[in-house]
Design an enzyme around this catalytic site. Structure first.
Site, mmCIF file in Angstrom:
data_model
loop_
_atom_site.group_PDB
_atom_site.id
_atom_site.type_symbol
_atom_site.label_atom_id
_atom_site.label_comp_id
_atom_site.label_asym_id
_atom_site.label_seq_id
_atom_site.Cartn_x
_atom_site.Cartn_y
_atom_site.Cartn_z
ATOM 1 N N TYR A 59 -17.937 -9.327 79.273
ATOM 2 C CA TYR A 59 -16.992 -8.422 79.943
ATOM 3 C C TYR A 59 -15.634 -8.404 79.224
ATOM 4 O O TYR A 59 -15.138 -9.431 78.768
ATOM 5 C CB TYR A 59 -16.818 -8.804 81.417
ATOM 6 C CG TYR A 59 -18.024 -8.409 82.271
ATOM 7 C CD1 TYR A 59 -19.037 -7.601 81.758
ATOM 8 C CD2 TYR A 59 -18.144 -8.826 83.585
ATOM 9 C CE1 TYR A 59 -20.135 -7.228 82.517
ATOM 10 C CE2 TYR A 59 -19.253 -8.458 84.366
ATOM 11 C CZ TYR A 59 -20.242 -7.665 83.816
ATOM 12 O OH TYR A 59 -21.331 -7.298 84.575
ATOM 13 N N ARG A 135 -29.976 -8.696 80.701
ATOM 14 C CA ARG A 135 -30.907 -7.581 80.442
ATOM 15 C C ARG A 135 -32.231 -8.174 79.968
ATOM 16 O O ARG A 135 -32.233 -9.194 79.283
ATOM 17 C CB ARG A 135 -30.379 -6.684 79.321
ATOM 18 C CG ARG A 135 -29.177 -5.853 79.692
ATOM 19 C CD ARG A 135 -29.594 -4.442 80.033
ATOM 20 N NE ARG A 135 -28.493 -3.697 80.634
ATOM 21 C CZ ARG A 135 -28.664 -2.593 81.356
ATOM 22 N NH1 ARG A 135 -29.884 -2.103 81.552
ATOM 23 N NH2 ARG A 135 -27.644 -1.974 81.884
ATOM 24 N N GLY A 220 -19.891 3.592 89.464
ATOM 25 C CA GLY A 220 -18.860 3.337 88.459
ATOM 26 C C GLY A 220 -17.609 4.188 88.679
ATOM 27 O O GLY A 220 -16.813 4.382 87.757
HETATM 28 N N1 NAP Z 1 -25.724 -6.405 85.716
HETATM 29 C C1 NAP Z 1 -25.296 -5.356 85.060
HETATM 30 O O1 NAP Z 1 -25.949 -4.866 84.132
HETATM 31 C C2 NAP Z 1 -23.985 -4.737 85.445
HETATM 32 C C3 NAP Z 1 -23.592 -3.499 84.913
HETATM 33 C C4 NAP Z 1 -22.372 -2.963 85.323
HETATM 34 C C5 NAP Z 1 -21.579 -3.641 86.258
HETATM 35 N N2 NAP Z 1 -21.987 -4.852 86.738
HETATM 36 C C6 NAP Z 1 -21.180 -5.579 87.766
HETATM 37 O O2 NAP Z 1 -20.979 -4.710 88.859
HETATM 38 C C7 NAP Z 1 -19.595 -4.647 89.148
HETATM 39 C C8 NAP Z 1 -19.274 -3.320 89.765
HETATM 40 O O3 NAP Z 1 -19.579 -2.250 88.853
HETATM 41 P P1 NAP Z 1 -18.595 -1.008 88.780
HETATM 42 O O4 NAP Z 1 -17.239 -1.459 88.376
HETATM 43 O O5 NAP Z 1 -19.244 0.053 87.991
HETATM 44 O O6 NAP Z 1 -18.545 -0.640 90.356
HETATM 45 P P2 NAP Z 1 -18.151 0.656 91.161
HETATM 46 O O7 NAP Z 1 -17.571 0.160 92.439
HETATM 47 O O8 NAP Z 1 -19.297 1.590 91.220
HETATM 48 O O9 NAP Z 1 -16.999 1.363 90.301
HETATM 49 C C9 NAP Z 1 -15.719 0.839 90.249
HETATM 50 C C10 NAP Z 1 -14.815 1.862 89.625
HETATM 51 O O10 NAP Z 1 -14.628 2.928 90.554
HETATM 52 C C11 NAP Z 1 -13.239 3.227 90.583
HETATM 53 N N3 NAP Z 1 -12.870 3.937 91.818
HETATM 54 C C12 NAP Z 1 -12.416 5.169 91.856
HETATM 55 N N4 NAP Z 1 -12.132 5.570 93.087
HETATM 56 C C13 NAP Z 1 -12.404 4.565 93.893
HETATM 57 C C14 NAP Z 1 -12.294 4.398 95.298
HETATM 58 N N5 NAP Z 1 -11.849 5.331 96.121
HETATM 59 N N6 NAP Z 1 -12.666 3.237 95.789
HETATM 60 C C15 NAP Z 1 -13.104 2.280 94.976
HETATM 61 N N7 NAP Z 1 -13.226 2.372 93.620
HETATM 62 C C16 NAP Z 1 -12.864 3.530 93.086
HETATM 63 C C17 NAP Z 1 -12.573 1.892 90.389
HETATM 64 O O11 NAP Z 1 -11.244 2.084 89.923
HETATM 65 P P3 NAP Z 1 -10.014 1.164 90.465
HETATM 66 O O12 NAP Z 1 -10.159 -0.183 89.842
HETATM 67 O O13 NAP Z 1 -8.841 1.928 89.963
HETATM 68 O O14 NAP Z 1 -10.122 1.145 91.966
HETATM 69 C C18 NAP Z 1 -13.454 1.296 89.287
HETATM 70 O O15 NAP Z 1 -13.062 1.784 88.025
HETATM 71 C C19 NAP Z 1 -18.903 -4.954 87.812
HETATM 72 O O16 NAP Z 1 -17.596 -5.445 87.975
HETATM 73 C C20 NAP Z 1 -19.823 -6.025 87.258
HETATM 74 O O17 NAP Z 1 -19.482 -7.277 87.843
HETATM 75 C C21 NAP Z 1 -23.168 -5.402 86.362
#
Ligand code: NAP
Length: 306
Positions: A59, A135, A220
């Site tokens: 990350y 993965r 995302g």
């Molecule tokens: N295992 C895997 O292969 C894998 C892959 C990807 C991710 N992950 C894990 O999953 C976690 C979550 O993934 P993700 O970050 O893609 O999650 P997500 O909750 O789907 O997306 C988060 C993004 O949405 C934005 N966002 C925009 N409007 C929002 C609102 N109203 N409320 C909340 N968020 C909003 C956030 O920005 P702001 O920060 O500005 O709120 C942030 O950039 C990662 O941190 C990681 O730990 C794992």
């Protein structure tokens, strides 16, 4: 609002907070947060009941774990009040890994062992509550990988092991060589990405009794920014359900939609904004009825169920 609820990933396995803080985007903002800001964010998350933190070695181009560890060192809480999760096996082509000529995977004993040691050093801890293979690796030697994971558990460096983005078949191959149960499969799922409902992933989790962790639970962020028909339809459906249930927050309803599934999904929240995290934690108290749940599915798929 705080929440004391916990979820056991398997019957005798590790337990996490009901919602998990995902650290992937910690360094994505305009200004890089200093250790004090990271410590504040950790404190905010814990106060909201988000005591479990999801990491991976890669990350932030291999830099998030160390930045988080610097914050953790200043945070005033105790190590046993939180759970630290990390992952390994993705090899990025990166300035920070000049030996990687291209993106690939590595589940060898040498890489897993070295990666866990680096994660521990970066996070400033002597154990991970949960280690995930990030993965599926087509070159995985299941005997070698399983022996390595078992050794890490035996040494106390890792308390539990799981996988991420594995098919049920890949899960079984690794599980067949391990002396303990795999704790979870962390998969992608959201109101915009519903394939786990039908590709066997959630059936598998329920058959074996593990709680799947769910990444990108808001697509995302595309749930809010996306301009496609699907995203617009889902936003409208979420807004209608939010109004009918007196909830008010679309993201909370999108998380509640995941929590409604009987497979006991554990959403990993990706926002770095305290106010958004606080809004989403309220999802734990929202119980959608079947017709609300199906209205959101219908909007996502663009048609009623058959
Ligand atoms: N295992 C895997 O292969 C894998 C892959 C990807 C991710 N992950 C894990 O999953 C976690 C979550 O993934 P993700 O970050 O893609 O999650 P997500 O909750 O789907 O997306 C988060 C993004 O949405 C934005 N966002 C925009 N409007 C929002 C609102 N109203 N409320 C909340 N968020 C909003 C956030 O920005 P702001 O920060 O500005 O709120 C942030 O950039 C990662 O941190 C990681 O730990 C794992």
């Amino acid at each position: 609002m705080s929440h004391d609820g916990r979820i056991a990933l398997t019957k005798n396995g590790p337990s996490l907070s009901r919602l998990v803080f995902g650290a992937w985007r910690l360094l994505d903002g305009a200004g890089r947060p200093d250790a004090e800001a990271v410590a504040r964010l950790i404190g905010t998350a814990v106060d909201l009941g988000l005591t479990s933190f999801d990491h991976a070695d890669i990350y932030g181009n291999y830099e998030v774990e160390a930045a988080f560890g610097a914050g953790l060192a200043r945070w005033t809480g105790k190590r046993d009040e939180i759970e630290l999760i990390s992952k390994c096996d993705i090899m990025l082509a990166s300035d920070n890994r000049p030996q990687n000529r291209l993106k690939h995977y590595d589940t060898s004993a040498a890489h897993i062992t070295a990666s866990v040691d680096r994660s521990l050093a970066n996070l400033g801890t002597d154990y991970l509550d949960l280690l995930l293979l990030h993965r599926p690796d087509p070159l995985m030697d299941a005997d070698e990988t399983a022996a390595t994971l078992a050794g890490l558990v035996k040494s106390g460096k890792v308390r539990a092991v799981g996988v991420s983005n594995f098919t049920p078949s890949q899960f079984h191959l690794l599980a067949s060589r391990l002396p303990f149960t795999l704790a979870t499969n962390q998969i992608e799922m959201s109101v915009l990405k519903t394939s786990a409902l039908t590709d066997g992933s959630l059936d598998h989790a329920q058959r074996l009794g593990y709680a799947p962790m769910v990444w990108s639970p808001l697509g995302g962020g595309s749930l809010f920014t996306g301009q496609e028909g699907r995203e617009a339809r889902v936003r409208a459906a979420l807004a209608a359900v939010a109004a009918e249930t007196g909830t008010g927050d679309l993201a909370a309803v999108a998380i509640a939609w995941l929590l409604r599934h009987p497979a006991r999904l554990v959403p990993v929240l990706g926002s770095m904004k305290p106010e958004r995290l606080a809004a989403m934690v309220k999802a734990i108290e929202i119980v959608l009825d079947r017709q609300h749940w199906f209205a959101i599915l219908e909007a996502s798929e663009g048609r009623p169920v058959a």
